[in-house]
Design an enzyme around this catalytic site. Structure first.
Site, mmCIF file in Angstrom:
data_model
loop_
_atom_site.group_PDB
_atom_site.id
_atom_site.type_symbol
_atom_site.label_atom_id
_atom_site.label_comp_id
_atom_site.label_asym_id
_atom_site.label_seq_id
_atom_site.Cartn_x
_atom_site.Cartn_y
_atom_site.Cartn_z
ATOM 1 N N LYS A 10 -9.573 -2.298 1.808
ATOM 2 C CA LYS A 10 -9.272 -1.122 2.630
ATOM 3 C C LYS A 10 -10.065 0.092 2.142
ATOM 4 O O LYS A 10 -10.501 0.924 2.939
ATOM 5 C CB LYS A 10 -7.778 -0.811 2.592
ATOM 6 C CG LYS A 10 -6.895 -2.005 2.915
ATOM 7 C CD LYS A 10 -7.128 -2.524 4.307
ATOM 8 C CE LYS A 10 -6.130 -3.644 4.610
ATOM 9 N NZ LYS A 10 -6.246 -4.153 5.973
ATOM 10 N N ARG A 56 2.064 -12.130 -0.545
ATOM 11 C CA ARG A 56 0.727 -12.399 -0.005
ATOM 12 C C ARG A 56 0.102 -13.657 -0.595
ATOM 13 O O ARG A 56 0.428 -14.059 -1.700
ATOM 14 C CB ARG A 56 -0.188 -11.202 -0.346
ATOM 15 C CG ARG A 56 0.238 -9.887 0.307
ATOM 16 C CD ARG A 56 -0.365 -9.731 1.655
ATOM 17 N NE ARG A 56 0.146 -8.594 2.409
ATOM 18 C CZ ARG A 56 -0.493 -8.095 3.478
ATOM 19 N NH1 ARG A 56 -1.637 -8.601 3.872
ATOM 20 N NH2 ARG A 56 0.043 -7.093 4.156
ATOM 21 N N ASP A 80 -9.510 -9.661 9.092
ATOM 22 C CA ASP A 80 -9.014 -8.310 8.797
ATOM 23 C C ASP A 80 -10.023 -7.192 9.087
ATOM 24 O O ASP A 80 -9.628 -6.123 9.528
ATOM 25 C CB ASP A 80 -8.586 -8.231 7.325
ATOM 26 C CG ASP A 80 -7.715 -7.023 7.011
ATOM 27 O OD1 ASP A 80 -6.890 -6.652 7.869
ATOM 28 O OD2 ASP A 80 -7.859 -6.445 5.931
ATOM 29 N N TYR A 128 -1.473 -3.636 -7.055
ATOM 30 C CA TYR A 128 -1.186 -4.460 -5.880
ATOM 31 C C TYR A 128 -2.151 -4.286 -4.717
ATOM 32 O O TYR A 128 -2.411 -3.171 -4.278
ATOM 33 C CB TYR A 128 0.236 -4.173 -5.380
ATOM 34 C CG TYR A 128 0.725 -5.250 -4.437
ATOM 35 C CD1 TYR A 128 1.023 -6.511 -4.928
ATOM 36 C CD2 TYR A 128 0.832 -5.028 -3.079
ATOM 37 C CE1 TYR A 128 1.435 -7.526 -4.081
ATOM 38 C CE2 TYR A 128 1.249 -6.033 -2.216
ATOM 39 C CZ TYR A 128 1.551 -7.286 -2.728
ATOM 40 O OH TYR A 128 1.954 -8.280 -1.886
ATOM 41 N N SER A 151 -1.588 -3.672 10.144
ATOM 42 C CA SER A 151 -1.268 -4.630 9.082
ATOM 43 C C SER A 151 0.020 -5.380 9.407
ATOM 44 O O SER A 151 0.984 -4.791 9.895
ATOM 45 C CB SER A 151 -1.085 -3.890 7.757
ATOM 46 O OG SER A 151 -2.268 -3.220 7.421
ATOM 47 N N HIS A 178 -10.877 -2.205 11.592
ATOM 48 C CA HIS A 178 -9.773 -3.029 11.092
ATOM 49 C C HIS A 178 -9.506 -4.135 12.102
ATOM 50 O O HIS A 178 -8.506 -4.113 12.823
ATOM 51 C CB HIS A 178 -8.552 -2.120 10.912
ATOM 52 C CG HIS A 178 -7.413 -2.751 10.186
ATOM 53 N ND1 HIS A 178 -6.127 -2.300 10.316
ATOM 54 C CD2 HIS A 178 -7.363 -3.779 9.314
ATOM 55 C CE1 HIS A 178 -5.329 -3.038 9.548
ATOM 56 N NE2 HIS A 178 -6.059 -3.931 8.940
ATOM 57 N N CYS A 208 0.720 -7.601 11.678
ATOM 58 C CA CYS A 208 1.049 -7.803 13.103
ATOM 59 C C CYS A 208 0.395 -9.075 13.644
ATOM 60 O O CYS A 208 0.254 -9.234 14.850
ATOM 61 C CB CYS A 208 0.603 -6.609 13.930
ATOM 62 S SG CYS A 208 1.609 -5.150 13.686
ATOM 63 N N ARG A 216 0.851 -1.193 0.000
ATOM 64 C CA ARG A 216 0.000 0.000 0.000
ATOM 65 C C ARG A 216 0.885 1.240 0.000
ATOM 66 O O ARG A 216 1.963 1.256 0.569
ATOM 67 C CB ARG A 216 -0.888 0.039 1.246
ATOM 68 C CG ARG A 216 -2.160 -0.769 1.108
ATOM 69 C CD ARG A 216 -3.032 -0.598 2.328
ATOM 70 N NE ARG A 216 -2.418 -1.136 3.515
ATOM 71 C CZ ARG A 216 -1.863 -0.430 4.481
ATOM 72 N NH1 ARG A 216 -1.871 0.885 4.441
ATOM 73 N NH2 ARG A 216 -1.325 -1.023 5.513
HETATM 74 O O1 SAT Z 1 -2.389 -4.450 0.977
HETATM 75 S S1 SAT Z 1 -3.445 -4.529 2.010
HETATM 76 O O2 SAT Z 1 -3.832 -3.189 2.432
HETATM 77 O O3 SAT Z 1 -4.622 -5.206 1.488
HETATM 78 C C1 SAT Z 1 -2.880 -5.426 3.306
HETATM 79 C C2 SAT Z 1 -2.672 -4.669 4.547
HETATM 80 O O4 SAT Z 1 -1.972 -3.667 4.567
HETATM 81 O O5 SAT Z 1 -3.222 -5.100 5.568
HETATM 82 MN MN MN Z 2 -5.361 -5.256 7.340
#
Ligand code: SAT
Ligand code: MN
Length: 601
Positions: free
Chosen positions: A225, A385, A294, A216, A267, A245, A269, A86
């Site tokens: 998100k 991922r 998530d 991505y 994210s 979140h 963690c 991100r």
């Molecule tokens: O790339 S994402 O935002 O979907 C994953 C994350 O940062 O939790």
């Molecule tokens: Mn997340």
């Protein structure tokens, strides 16, 4: 410009699931006039469509075939090396005034931003296919459920959205033909995948997202998100619910008592690991089940909070995932999975740092370059991922489709903190819990572009995801609390505290069950705790540490408060609130004064 997403031409019966809703048709028409695609592909989410798109993606090198004996029906995708996470610096909340976006968001003026984006999108899909993806967030019969459409020129996005959301026919049916119905408009184009033309823009008032220049993850799977959190949090505030979140898990005792908890960690963690936790042998008869890993959408019912997972799949961090750290994730990603930016072995299998077994002698790294076990570089990107359907998860909760949601007994906040923050403690009440959430901090990870390992404040793990003024967001939490007669208890956890030698004090993973059990005990009104300045702390004998190889000193350190560290921590809370200007509600300033006061007692 090289065409990064050449058009495809489906046989009859594929790509023609045109919706009946006039408002959707008008919007698609308008975007098509702007972007000038070669053709329009109306997605229905069927198996046949999916197979066709995978075959075309393999032909066009959007996907790389894997050994079907090793990872059945799975593929590898390599993103552009300039596009691996991100991009918070290019993410904008475009509200009419800067104030509405608040001090934690990048703001840009809506009219100018639309104009700039229209300029970038002009002719952007020439020679490409424009896909129209209808999708549904939430279980089919939930009042929380929402509809979105994503227009994209990326096949990878279509394939991923089919895993991550309930896509196709089911969404069209729920939306119906009412041209005034609420639905989210998402437009995505790869453009030329150039960081200089990469913008992720949200228009909360218009329920609209426009994302360009990336291919991505959270930048482009607009359901996640962008919609479920940024636009979702805005809608939640105006409509009186919560978009958070948070993972959601169920925990059932051997006697059959079941609780659900929701937990907000930043994210990368360990939300996915916690949501799929397998209790250690000592906890015979205990069961943990996953509702979501998530995002939680929560509503008030009977004075309590009820949560649904709006998503349909997991977009989880791969490195570090193994049969030791997360067996349920390993089973989930053993088939029907899209891998992004992991390494490819010579026998067509996937590999990453931290996977079971020795590293391969030779592999192709996430960029596709030769890699050997002697290489200094990582084979898999740290933010590589998996995209996998939640139905692959052996620990999936039975109530995942329950439209009313699951009742939340506890909310847990947490982050990566090497020092200061104890393993677990409980807030005195709802408003104190909001203070814990509002001041939480974490060492940064590879999930977002930028420095890794720097402590940053990340209120409720929503810093990058709150789609409006963070002060109003805190106030929304306070207002929700006033409507709750049976609020969840609020806790803070830190699995990542380190000893003087720099090693982790707590084993983590499945052993986190020991902390979860204490949390459940507290929710049921038993479970011992001592009152401390920061909240209710377990003493060492309040936690079940039987059959755990950990020394007494480590436990004391994990549960201890260092007053000097806490003076610095409180100063950092103040500095953070001050940095937000005048938006922080009085009540949270009062909470800090009380915290300071308790340290003086
Ligand atoms: O790339 S994402 O935002 O979907 C994953 C994350 O940062 O939790
Ligand atoms: Mn997340």
């Amino acid at each position: 410009m090289k065409n990064l997403a050449p058009a495809i031409f489906p046989p009859k019966g594929i790509g023609d699931a045109k919706p009946g809703n006039e408002a959707v048709l008008d919007w698609v028409h308008e975007i098509a006039i702007l972007t000038e695609p070669e053709n329009i592909f109306w997605c229905d989410g069927s198996d046949r469509e999916n197979e066709f798109l995978i075959a075309e993606s393999l032909k066009q090198n959007v996907l790389i075939e894997l050994n079907q004996d090793k990872v059945p029906r799975s593929c590898l995708h390599r993103s552009n090396p300039n596009d691996v996470a991100r991009v918070e610096q290019f993410t904008f909340v475009c509200t009419p005034t800067k104030d509405e976006a608040g001090p934690t968001n990048n703001w840009s003026e809506p009219r100018e931003t639309y104009a700039k984006l229209r300029g970038l999108l002009k002719g952007a899909m020439r020679g490409r296919t424009m896909f129209v993806i209808p999708y549904m967030m939430g279980p089919p019969d939930s009042p929380l459920t929402k509809i979105g459409f994503e227009i994209t020129d990326s096949k990878y996005v279509v394939l991923s959205m089919r895993i991550m959301t309930r896509m196709g026919e089911i969404a069209l049916k729920r939306l119906g033909n009412d041209s005034h119905a609420e639905w989210n408009r998402g437009v995505h184009s790869l453009l030329d995948v150039n960081p200089e033309r990469r913008f992720i823009c949200h228009f909360p008032q218009d329920n609209t997202i426009i994302s360009v220049g990336s291919g991505y993850g959270g930048n482009v799977l607009l359901s996640k998100k962008c919609f479920a959190l940024r636009i979702g949090s805005y809608l939640a505030r105006t409509q009186g619910w919560m978009a958070e979140h948070m993972l959601i898990l169920g925990v059932e005792s051997p006697e059959g008592r079941k609780h659900y908890v929701a937990a907000a960690f930043p994210s990368a963690c360990g939300k996915t690991n916690f949501a799929m936790l397998i209790p250690p042998a000592h906890f015979k008869g205990w069961k943990v089940t996953t509702v979501g890993d998530d995002i939680a959408w929560m509503q008030i019912r009977d004075g309590g909070l009820y949560a649904v997972n709006p998503e349909n799949g997991y977009f989880g961090v791969v490195p570090g995932t193994s049969y030791k750290s997360n067996p349920n994730a390993m089973r989930s990603i053993a088939h029907d999975t899209i891998y992004t930016n992991v390494a490819l072995t010579d026998d067509g299998d996937v590999w990453w740092e931290g996977k079971n077994g020795p590293p391969p002698a030779h592999a192709f790294d996430w960029r596709g370059d030769n890699w050997t076990s002697q290489s200094k570089e990582k084979a898999a990107h740290p933010n590589s991922r998996f995209t996998t359907p939640m139905r692959n998860n052996p620990a999936l909760d039975a109530d995942i489709e329950n439209g009313e949601g699951v009742p939340i007994s506890a909310i847990i906040f947490g982050g990566r903190r090497s020092d200061t923050v104890p393993l677990v403690y409980q807030a005195f009440d709802w408003n104190h819990g909001i203070y814990l959430g509002a001041t939480m901090a974490s060492e940064t990870t590879a999930a977002a572009a930028g420095a890794v390992g720097r402590v940053r404040r990340d209120p409720m793990a929503m810093l990058p995801f709150c789609g409006y003024n963070i002060g109003d967001y805190f106030q929304h939490w306070l207002d929700i609390g006033k409507r709750l007669t049976n609020p969840p208890l609020i806790f803070n956890v830190n699995w990542f505290r380190k000893g003087a030698d720099g090693t982790f004090l707590w084993p983590g993973f499945g052993e986190n069950m020991r902390v979860l059990e204490w949390i459940i005990d507290r929710c049921e009104g038993h479970g011992g705790a001592v009152k401390s300045p920061i909240g209710w702390l377990p003493s060492p004998h309040d936690l079940d540490l039987a059959e755990l190889d950990i020394d007494h000193n480590a436990v004391d350190e994990l549960l201890g408060l260092d007053h000097e560290e806490w003076q610095k921590e409180i100063a950092a809370h103040k500095e953070f609130f001050d940095s937000l200007g005048s938006v922080v509600p009085e009540e949270l300033q009062k909470q800090r004064d009380q915290l300071v006061g308790r340290f003086k007692l």
